[in-house]
Design an enzyme around this catalytic site. Structure first.
Site, PDB file in Angstrom:
ATOM      1  N   SER A 160       0.849  -1.187   0.000  1.00  0.00           N
ATOM      2  CA  SER A 160       0.000   0.000   0.000  1.00  0.00           C
ATOM      3  C   SER A 160       0.893   1.249   0.000  1.00  0.00           C
ATOM      4  O   SER A 160       2.018   1.221  -0.517  1.00  0.00           O
ATOM      5  CB  SER A 160      -0.918  -0.065   1.224  1.00  0.00           C
ATOM      6  OG  SER A 160      -1.841   0.991   1.198  1.00  0.00           O
ATOM      7  N   LYS A 178      -4.779   3.064  -3.524  1.00  0.00           N
ATOM      8  CA  LYS A 178      -4.211   2.473  -2.297  1.00  0.00           C
ATOM      9  C   LYS A 178      -5.245   2.442  -1.167  1.00  0.00           C
ATOM     10  O   LYS A 178      -5.238   1.516  -0.345  1.00  0.00           O
ATOM     11  CB  LYS A 178      -2.959   3.243  -1.861  1.00  0.00           C
ATOM     12  CG  LYS A 178      -1.806   3.193  -2.889  1.00  0.00           C
ATOM     13  CD  LYS A 178      -1.253   1.791  -3.114  1.00  0.00           C
ATOM     14  CE  LYS A 178       0.032   1.817  -3.944  1.00  0.00           C
ATOM     15  NZ  LYS A 178       0.604   0.501  -4.235  1.00  0.00           N
TER      16      LYS A 178
END
Ligand code: COA
Length: 297
Positions: A160, A178
């Protein structure tokens, strides 16, 4: 400074030699800096790995170099010409991995696309492209590996970022993707936890030697950013490797549904972009023909 790991990671590091012996990792984006070092760490600790990428030359070269850290030249399988946006290609990559190594224990969903671009010049296709590679690609990776993870009670690590924790300029596409990855990981942690499968995210900050940091600054990134990070330095690929090993290790056997931020505390003080870039690059008089931001604006 080298971005790749060496035997020192085992001999002088925190982890026990052979920790991942008998395990197999499936890594998308494994030829890129971050996911490559994650793979290196696993291989140095005895894991076998398949690295999946779009570019044949880059993926095969990375596989050869990572395998040199392990016990044999074929402990890393390169699988190239694969686009994570294509579910059929992902299923085929999983099939090749299982054919070669017999199982999949660890999955790193790391393939990503990024560029620094203001909203005014970000095309709909550019937004879709990044969301598709990052978010849909992460879903496809988890989905394709799921049948194997059920058998091994394995673990997924999504790569992420911290761009969506506040309004980071020039990253609306990446932040949206993300944020979706974090949400996907949380739901899968809850759904797959009952099957013994763990799902976590790793969110790197400014890591020295990566494509990402070089896009943000044309001067020495350590000079430009290092002192703006609470821990007073850029991150290293070893920092990423250590968190990765922890999250796959038995030490994390009760850890699921988390985001491990590895950024020296950087996002808390909002230092993602140099003040030269904000707001200057967003004002009409500074628009230029290029969709991407020139870090020297
Ligand atoms: N700035 C703004 N827009 C960009 C861009 C940039 N630097 N690079 C690509 N785009 C746009 C393209 O113009 C295109 O939009 P358009 O059709 O409206 O012109 C759209 O993004 C898709 O581009 P395409 O070349 O088809 O790429 P792709 O779908 O294969 O996606 C990218 C690949 C766009 C993510 C590409 O930047 C990439 O592969 N980067 C390398 C990997 C990477 O960045 N890794 C992340 C490390 S942090």
């Amino acid at each position: 400074m080298s971005n790749t790991l060496s035997r020192d990671f085992v001999e002088k590091g925190a982890w026990k030699e052979g920790l991942f012996e008998g395990k197999v990792a499936f890594v998308t984006g494994g030829a890129g800096t971050i996911c490559r070092v994650q793979t290196e760490a696993l291989v140095l600790l005895g894991c076998k790995a398949a690295i999946v990428g779009r570019n044949k030359t880059k993926t095969e070269q990375a596989a050869r170099e990572i395998a040199a850290l392990g016990p044999s030249a074929d402990c890393v399988l390169p699988i190239s010409n694969v686009d994570v946006r294509d579910m059929g290609q992902m299923e085929d990559a999983v099939r090749q991995t299982v054919e070669k190594f017999g199982r999949i224990d660890f999955v790193i969903a790391g393939a990503a696309g990024n560029f620094v671009a203001p909203f005014h010049s970000l095309s709909a296709n550019a937004f879709k492209s990044v969301v598709s590679i990052d978010l849909l690609g992460s879903f496809n990776t988890a989905k394709a590996c799921f049948p194997e993870l059920v058998k091994t009670k394995g673990a997924i690590l999504f790569v992420s970022a911290t761009f969506h924790y506040y309004g980071v300029p020039y990253q609306s596409h990446v932040g949206a993707a993300k944020a979706g990855i974090d949400a996907l990981s949380n739901s899968l942690a809850v759904e797959l936890g009952v099957l013994g499968i763990r799902c976590n995210c790793l969110a790197p900050g400014a890591i020295a030697g990566t494509e990402g940091i070089s896009r943000l600054s044309q001067e020495d990134p350590e000079k430009a950013y290092g002192k703006r990070v609470p821990l007073q330095r850029l991150g290293t690929t070893t920092d990423i490797a250590n968190s990765t090993v922890f999250l796959f290790s038995p030490a994390a056997s009760y850890v699921t549904g988390t985001v491990q931020v590895v950024d020296g505390g950087m996002w808390h003080i909002g230092t993602h972009f140099s003040h030269d870039l904000y707001p200057k690059g967003l004002l009409p008089e500074n628009y230029n023909n290029s969709a991407s931001v020139n870090a020297n604006l």
